[in-house]
Each structure stands twice: as C-alpha cells, then as structure tokens.
Design a protein around this motif. Structure first.
Motif, PDB file in Angstrom:
ATOM      1  N   GLU A  96       0.826  -1.204   0.000  1.00  0.00           N
ATOM      2  CA  GLU A  96       0.000   0.000   0.000  1.00  0.00           C
ATOM      3  C   GLU A  96       0.862   1.256   0.000  1.00  0.00           C
ATOM      4  O   GLU A  96       0.523   2.260  -0.632  1.00  0.00           O
ATOM      5  N   GLU A  97       2.000   1.218   0.702  1.00  0.00           N
ATOM      6  CA  GLU A  97       2.859   2.389   0.818  1.00  0.00           C
ATOM      7  C   GLU A  97       3.988   2.403  -0.215  1.00  0.00           C
ATOM      8  O   GLU A  97       4.908   3.212  -0.132  1.00  0.00           O
ATOM      9  N   PRO A 101       2.670   3.285  -7.998  1.00  0.00           N
ATOM     10  CA  PRO A 101       1.245   2.966  -7.854  1.00  0.00           C
ATOM     11  C   PRO A 101       0.953   1.513  -8.213  1.00  0.00           C
ATOM     12  O   PRO A 101       1.588   0.932  -9.104  1.00  0.00           O
ATOM     13  N   HIS A 122      -3.996   0.660  -4.580  1.00  0.00           N
ATOM     14  CA  HIS A 122      -4.400   2.059  -4.721  1.00  0.00           C
ATOM     15  C   HIS A 122      -5.676   2.247  -5.524  1.00  0.00           C
ATOM     16  O   HIS A 122      -6.281   3.315  -5.496  1.00  0.00           O
ATOM     17  N   ILE A 201      -2.552   7.180 -12.345  1.00  0.00           N
ATOM     18  CA  ILE A 201      -2.174   7.468 -10.963  1.00  0.00           C
ATOM     19  C   ILE A 201      -0.724   7.942 -10.921  1.00  0.00           C
ATOM     20  O   ILE A 201      -0.390   8.925 -10.241  1.00  0.00           O
ATOM     21  N   TRP A 208      -4.240   8.936  -5.745  1.00  0.00           N
ATOM     22  CA  TRP A 208      -3.425   7.866  -5.155  1.00  0.00           C
ATOM     23  C   TRP A 208      -3.999   7.613  -3.767  1.00  0.00           C
ATOM     24  O   TRP A 208      -3.731   8.343  -2.818  1.00  0.00           O
ATOM     25  N   LEU A 210      -4.622   5.653  -0.297  1.00  0.00           N
ATOM     26  CA  LEU A 210      -4.117   4.711   0.703  1.00  0.00           C
ATOM     27  C   LEU A 210      -5.267   4.403   1.654  1.00  0.00           C
ATOM     28  O   LEU A 210      -5.615   5.211   2.516  1.00  0.00           O
TER      29      LEU A 210
END
Length: 388
Positions: A96-97, A101, A122, A201, A208, A210
């Motif tokens: 996720e981080e 993307p 994302h 993205i 974007w 999260l």
C-alpha cells in the motif's frame, strides 16, 4: 516444469503485470504469498517499471487464504505453522505504501484474503458480477490481513460490519456504489483499463488512495461507538455463543480509536487466538468435509459421471412420499408411486398437486411449468391406475 504460482511481465508501457496462478481459485497459499513478496520487491527496484497491476489467471482473482493450511494449524496446535502472521499483514502495508502505484484487476471473485489483498492496492478495477467478500467469520476466525481496518475506511463502518458479520459476498456493481470498486469493465478490457488506470495514478491524473489512511467515511467517535454498540447487540441475538463476532467488533473499534496500524497488530493477535479455538476447528472441519463430498474415490477422480435418472419408484404416497415424489416430478423425473389401495393413492395425488400449487404461490415454480408437470402427472396417474 510446472508454472510458478506468481509471475511478472513488464509490458511496453512500463507497467509490470503480476499474475497469481494457483488453480482452481488462486488461493493464497504460502508459496503464493512468498511469490507476491518477491515480485513486488523486484518491481519496486526496477527502473523500467513505473507501476504495477496484479491479476489472477483462470478467470478468478483469488478465493482467499488457503484453508487447507488451517488443518496443519489444528494438528500442531501452533498458529504460526501456517496461519498469516504479522509479517504477511505488514507486507500488505508495504504494498500500500509502495512508491510506485499499484492497481488490482479483479475477475470472478475476490474473497477473504483475496479481497484483503485487493483493498491494500491504490485502486480496484473489476469485471461485471465479480464476487467480493470477507467470509472468515463463517470459519470461526476474523479477517487476518488488514480487512477489519481497510474495509470500514473504504465503504463506511455499517456496511463493512454487515459484510464481515454475515460473511455474505456482494457483487462488483454494489462494490462500485460503495466505493470499493473504482471501475467496472468487460473482461476483455480488464488488463488494458487497469494498466491505463495505474499509469494515470503515476502521472497524477487519478488519485493515489491509501485505504488505511482514509477517515472521511468513518464518522465521529460517538457515531462509531453507537454503530458498534448496535452491531454487538445484533450479534448477541444471532450468534450468542460464537466468539468471533464480538472479537471482530473489538478489533474494528481498536483500529478506529487508536489508528489503523494498531488495529492491524491486534487483528493478527486475535486471529491467532481464534484459529486455535474449538469453534474454528469445528467450522473448518465442516467446511472441508462438505467440500470432500464432491470428491468420491474411484469416481470423480476418474472423471466418471452419474447416469441420467429417468424414472424413480417411491413406496408410499403419504406425507414424506408425496414430498419426495413432488421434488422428483419438478425435476422432470418420471415417478411411480406404490400404495396399498386406491384410497391412499388418491390422497397422495392430492398432496402432490397441493405441493405443486404451493410452489407456484411461493414463486418457486412458474405457472407454465405447473401446467407441464400437471400433464405429466395426469399421464402418470392413468398409467399407474391401469397397472393396479
């Protein structure tokens, strides 16, 4: 050489397409999870990769974590043998981080761990009628890969609680209305649209997102507590002796009050506790036993198929016999009913006719089919009376 469970191809537009291949439903077995870790780590380091799309091969994205490993957990009494642990949950956090993307292309289904994996991305692109859900509570556990934290943030607390506590899936169409799915496209366009979406993205043409950091759909703390209070009361009525429902609500509340990362850590801890309890052992055993009934040694493994049944004899036209006869007749199977005398036979006829009328009244049978079965019944009874 057999195909690897996770592969990666970098196409001309600099999008890496990572594919899960673990038939029949692309379950997240341990080698699959390891393969995902490897491919996403590689994609994040490669200079020729701008973005990543994850998909599943064979018309299905993922049916979730491999339930067969639960058996190993129950045999050893050690949840760390095969159950998801903190590292797996944190892998999804890392995805996720990721600085590049990532978008998931969902076809067929995304259930359990499959959906938890998808909501760490994302954006999510899906085909029509795809099934999405978190059915873990039906197995005596709770989502163990961040589902209790991300789903409420994506679609709102009430609907997320409903999906988890009932274990019922929703379609991609409903998911789009809720904000779980970003776009629905035909199957033949799924990868094309997903690649374009993830590049948008990357080029800042699309947001974007999260999901673990979303807060606008949660509501105030007082609203959260009220929603969870009502859910607890309902769970006490519908599942008074099952521990996983209240535990799931505990974990959801923990994450909202203390933050998503804290919630994920508690989610993993509670999952490990629940998976070793008798409730999970019983429900997992039941699930596997039901699935095993579709596999008969020296029959299904040889590809043998049952012969078509055209005629069935039912001894006795009483309450049970008439209901059995009704079910067979409605299934287009010719039925012979044997009774001790014509009086009982006529009673059986009337009960079968009443059963068919009741099916029509409840909408289980159309009037057209009723007429068809009535004609069959008429011919059937004439034939039977001649024999008597």
């Amino acid at each position: 050489m057999s195909q690897k469970p996770v592969t990666m191809d970098v196409v001309i537009d600099a999008v890496a397409v990572v594919t899960i291949f673990n038939p029949p439903v692309n379950a997240l077995a341990i080698p699959v999870i390891a393969g995902l870790m490897e491919k996403f780590d590689e994609a994040s380091r490669r200079n020729d990769v701008k973005a990543v799309v994850l998909t599943g091969k064979g018309g299905k994205f993922s049916g979730g974590f491999d339930i067969n490993v639960f058996r190993k957990v129950h045999e050893t009494g050690d949840a760390s043998v095969a159950a998801p642990d903190v590292s797996v949950a944190l892998v999804l956090n890392a995805i996720e981080e990721c600085k590049k993307p990532v978008v998931v292309a969902v076809e067929g289904l995304a259930l359990g761990g499959g959906l938890e994996l998808a909501i760490a991305f994302h954006a999510r692109i899906a085909v029509p009628k795809a099934l999405l859900g978190l059915p873990e509570l039906s197995l005596g556990v709770i989502p163990g890969l961040g589902g209790t934290q991300r789903l409420p943030r994506l679609i709102g607390l009430p609907k997320a609680i409903e999906i988890m506590l009932t274990s019922k899936p929703i379609t991609s169409e409903e998911g789009k209305k809720l904000g779980l799915i970003d776009a629905i496209v035909p199957s033949e366009e799924l990868l094309k649209v997903s690649r374009r979406w993830v590049l948008d993205i990357a080029e800042k043409c699309k947001p974007w997102v999260l999901s673990l950091h979303i807060t606008d759909k949660i509501g105030s703390l007082s609203e959260v507590k009220e929603v969870i209070k009502i859910a607890r009361q309902q769970a006490k009525r519908t599942a008074p002796i099952l521990p996983q429902h209240q535990a799931c609500l505990d974990v959801i509340e923990e994450g909202i009050v203390h933050g998503g990362y804290t919630g994920i850590l508690k989610e993993v801890k509670v999952f490990k506790e629940l998976v070793l309890q008798d409730t999970a052992k019983g429900l997992v055993h039941t699930f596997l036993a039901q699935r095993a009934t579709s596999k008969v040694s020296n029959v299904t493994d040889l590809g043998l198929k049952p012969r078509q049944i055209k005629k069935v004899a039912v001894i006795g036209g009483g309450q049970m016999g008439s209901e059995i006869a009704t079910a067979l007749i409605v299934s287009n199977i010719f039925v012979l009913v044997k009774e001790v005398n014509s009086e009982y036979l006529q009673k059986g006829i009337k009960m079968i006719q009443a059963n068919v009328r009741a099916l029509v009244k409840r909408g289980k049978l159309t009037k057209e089919r009723q007429k068809k079965h009535s004609r069959c019944l008429k011919e059937f009874w004439i034939t039977l009376n001649l024999k008597m």
